[in-house]
Design an enzyme around this catalytic site. Structure first.
Site, PDB file in Angstrom:
ATOM      1  N   ARG A  27      53.875  39.910  62.481  1.00  0.00           N
ATOM      2  CA  ARG A  27      55.334  39.810  62.435  1.00  0.00           C
ATOM      3  C   ARG A  27      55.908  39.929  61.025  1.00  0.00           C
ATOM      4  NH1 ARG A  27      57.508  36.956  66.999  1.00  0.00           N
ATOM      5  NH2 ARG A  27      59.572  37.234  66.140  1.00  0.00           N
ATOM      6  N   HIS A  65      57.579  46.517  71.096  1.00  0.00           N
ATOM      7  CA  HIS A  65      57.895  45.281  70.352  1.00  0.00           C
ATOM      8  C   HIS A  65      58.680  44.307  71.244  1.00  0.00           C
ATOM      9  CE1 HIS A  65      58.030  43.202  66.474  1.00  0.00           C
ATOM     10  NE2 HIS A  65      59.274  42.867  66.740  1.00  0.00           N
ATOM     11  N   TYR A 122      77.522  50.938  69.127  1.00  0.00           N
ATOM     12  CA  TYR A 122      78.463  51.812  68.414  1.00  0.00           C
ATOM     13  C   TYR A 122      77.774  52.717  67.393  1.00  0.00           C
ATOM     14  CZ  TYR A 122      81.842  48.453  70.254  1.00  0.00           C
ATOM     15  OH  TYR A 122      82.570  47.645  71.079  1.00  0.00           O
TER      16      TYR A 122
END
Length: 747
Positions: A31, A77, A121
């Site tokens: 991680r 993931h 967006y």
């Protein structure tokens, strides 16, 4: 119980220990920390590979980030969309990365700390740099692939990174019990250092630093401790001091302004807003009176923070003040921690480059082994086709006389002619001599008739010659260190030519910023604080003129020097210190400022018991009294500390501090309980203890009673206090011993 069931008994602490170590290693390796080979954390690697798989190349249209994030999360993931999108955003921010790995389209945040727009967006695609430097040759078996989390997909365990991305783009990550913080560097310099190492692997860190001058932050700035860098790069740990770039601009009328055009890398984000607040605070607290106006004129073109100065201001001194008092000079903590050979390791500069070069040779070896195998296959097929062209009439006769492809193949490979009709025995004898390979036989069986045209045969011969040249070249690269090194260096030169840019950060040895603070004129003031906690300081003459009003309106009145400090004792047993200069100085009718604005005191958690001038305590003893009747004396020198907040006394469970008084041995102590018991005894009976002690019992309390007040008075003085609606004259109370029950006051 099922006979096959088993109950495994284990020590709970051992199980917790093992589970925590497993969790910690998972966070560290999978991680939080980057791999030294490609300089990427797993989330970054998976995001880039997913974009590569989706075909979102630099020369293709942008795709919605929500699509990229969703695909990455579903395939590779499974740790939530926010972590994936955050890593995608950072890889697209040119003010955080030396080389952006993602080409973002839309609002991807700003250097001033504005967040990126929602992933629905924004759009993104790979940059050309990422495609050519990070993802090239994935189809040539250059890196190992492993199963994804549910074993339905394959993902690369590392990307075939061609430059030391760990240095170029740096890294930040917090794992369990360890953290990494690697600054960004200049791509061209890093490539030169790699080439120097490849030519001489005995090169020292100091020699490598002839190429890598130091960090090169995307925000520019100035590294001011150049002499510390060799040690930092040797150990992989240390502190780099960085400053913003400040220029002095002349204005009309002899005025000047300071313009900040570059900021320290550590100031990215909320740091700019904090810097502006810090400058405003310097003006408000009268640390400087030279700044007339401050404006942030930053735009897409770059940082521009303007401080307008009054006429005759010492701009150089003010610049030093900004370095000293704000984050315009800051420290970047270096800890070059990365995953090397499957475990976390703190690496020096040379070690990182060494790992990178080893990785490059591994990539090149696997690449050219794959290419060589393909060329050998191609050569084998080409030789078969050329041989077939020489005996094409015989091959056509075999094919026409065969009943199945199997019979034809057996004849071409092993010369088996049993099931084939031939026009003559000569043809049969010649067919029996054929010994094509399986691959050549397949190519002959699939060959089209147009390949028999003369020009096509010539093209085949030329192609075979080129294939043989390729085989010779690949074998040379694989068998000769210098040849492979030459290929790697050639690639690096191409990357440098296309992607390198000029250094932005200046590296130098600068003198420590020194500024002369204007000396404050020392004077006596009076500190006033009302019952709501609003405080201010006023001139002594102002207090004297308004003494009656001041005494009636304020709960705490302390005479002190403006250069001194005030000590605030609270019922939780803490002492908070406040510089008198931090308390606003003004007119008698000014409202003042809440005391919790200028100290660590919290109105919601504690109540003030006493406010005292530090100088008054220095040569005196303080009397402490608690609600449970415990008392003690403490030397004032014990409170001469630098910390803003300390534990002033030790309290028993459920107890609280109710009084702190400056005391001397000539005085008498009167303790008053909530239920009206009064006990008078000489102050000399109270023992002197350390501030960390609980103290001794001052009064024996009745059930459900507690100490409410502690008073001091000197023999021969008439001192009156209020209790309920009546007045009590303290010196008329009967003198007794400490630790008595006291006398109930009946009026």
């Amino acid at each position: 119980m099922n006979s096959e069931s088993q109950i495994i008994r284990t020590e709970y602490s051992d199980l917790m220990k093992k589970s925590y170590i497993d969790y910690a290693m998972s966070v560290i390796i999978a991680r939080a920390l980057p791999d030294v080979r490609d300089g990427l954390k797993p989330v970054q690697r998976r995001t880039l590979y997913d974009m590569y798989e989706l075909g979102i190349r630099y020369d293709k249209p942008y795709r919605k980030c929500a699509r990229i994030v969703g695909d990455t999360m579903g395939k590779y993931h499974p740790h939530g969309d926010s972590s994936i999108y955050e890593s995608l955003v950072v890889m697209a921010q040119d003010f955080k990365k030396g080389q952006t790995l993602v080409d973002g389209h839309g609002n991807f945040g700003s250097i001033e700390g504005d967040g990126a727009a929602a992933m629905r967006y924004t759009e993104a695609r790979l940059t050309k740099f990422t495609q050519e430097v990070c993802l090239a040759d994935l189809d040539k078996n250059v890196v190992d692939f492993g199963p994804n989390f549910d074993e339905t997909e394959k993902e690369p365990l590392v990307l075939p990174m061609r430059v030391p991305n760990l240095l170029v783009n740096g890294a930040e990550g917090i794992a369990v019990g360890m953290a990494t913080s690697i600054p960004t560097h200049n791509l061209g310099e890093v490539i030169d250092a790699v080439k120097a190492y490849m030519k001489n692997d005995a090169i020292s860190t100091r020699q490598l630093m002839k190429y890598i001058k130091g960090p090169d932050f995307p925000t520019g700035g100035i590294v001011v401790n150049k002499d510390d860098l060799p040690d930092i790069y040797e150990r992989g740990q240390g502190k780099i001091k960085i400053r913003g770039k400040v220029e002095i601009e002349e204005l009309k009328g002899g005025k000047k302004q300071l313009v900040i055009s570059e900021i320290p890398y550590t100031m990215i984000g909320a740091g700019i807003g904090k810097f502006l607040n810090d400058v405003a605070n310097l003006v408000e607290t009268k640390k400087t009176t030279d700044i007339v106006d401050i404006s942030n004129q930053s735009s897409k073109e770059g940082i521009r923070i303007v401080l307008e100065l009054k006429k005759g201001a010492d701009a150089e001194n003010l610049k030093n003040m900004l370095y000293k008092k704000t984050r315009l000079e800051d420290t970047f903590g270096v800890n070059m921690l990365a995953v090397a050979d499957g475990r976390p390791e703190t690496l020096g500069l040379k070690k990182i480059i060494e790992h990178h070069v080893d990785f490059q040779f591994e990539l090149a070896t696997r690449k050219y082994q794959t290419l060589l195998a393909k060329e050998k296959e191609k050569s084998e097929v080409q030789e078969g086709l050329m041989k077939a062209c020489d005996v094409i009439d015989l091959i056509i006769e075999i094919l026409r006389g065969s009943k199945s492809v199997k019979d034809a193949r057996a004849c071409l490979v092993n010369g088996v002619t049993d099931n084939i009709k031939f026009k003559s025995n000569i043809s049969k004898k010649m067919a029996a001599l054929l010994r094509f390979t399986e691959r050549q036989a397949t190519a002959i069986l699939e060959m089209r008739l147009y390949r028999l045209i003369g020009l096509e045969i010539e093209a085949l011969i030329k192609e075979h010659e080129q294939t043989l040249k390729n085989i010779a070249r690949y074998e040379d690269i694989l068998n000769n260190y210098d040849s492979m090194a030459g290929v790697i260096i050639e690639e690096l030169d191409d990357f440098k030519k296309e992607y390198a840019r000029k250094r932005r950060t200046v590296v130098e040895n600068a003198e420590e910023a020194v500024f002369e603070e204007k000396k404050i004129e020392e004077q006596e003031v009076v500190f006033l604080m009302d019952r709501f906690g609003y405080s201010k300081t006023v001139d002594v003459s102002v207090y004297e003129r308004n003494k009656d009003a001041a005494d009636s309106e304020n709960k705490y009145i302390v005479h002190c020097m403006n250069t001194g400090r005030l000590c605030i004792f609270t019922d939780s047993g803490k002492m908070h210190q406040v510089k008198v200069l931090d308390v606003p100085y003004g007119k008698f009718r000014d409202k003042g400022t809440p005391i919790d604005n200028v100290s660590n005191y919290s109105t919601s958690e504690e109540q003030i018991v006493m406010v005292c001038d530090e100088e008054q305590m220095r040569f005196a003893h303080l009397l402490f009294a608690t609600a449970q009747g415990m008392i003690k004396k403490v030397e004032g020198t014990e409170f001469q500390v630098a910390k803003r907040t300390i534990a002033a006394t030790k309290l028993q469970d459920g107890d609280r501090l109710i009084a702190v008084k400056v005391v001397n041995d000539n005085q008498n102590v009167v303790l008053q309980t909530k239920n009206g018991y009064f006990l008078r005894f000489p102050a000399v009976e109270v023992p002197v203890k350390k501030k960390s002690a609980v103290g001794v019992r001052g009064i024996r309390l009745q059930k459900k009673d507690e100490l409410e007040n502690a008073y001091l008075f000197e023999e021969g003085t008439e001192t009156k206090v209020s209790f309920g609606e009546k007045e009590v004259t303290l010196n008329r109370l009967k003198s007794a011993k400490r630790d008595g029950v006291g006398t109930k006051y009946r009026g």
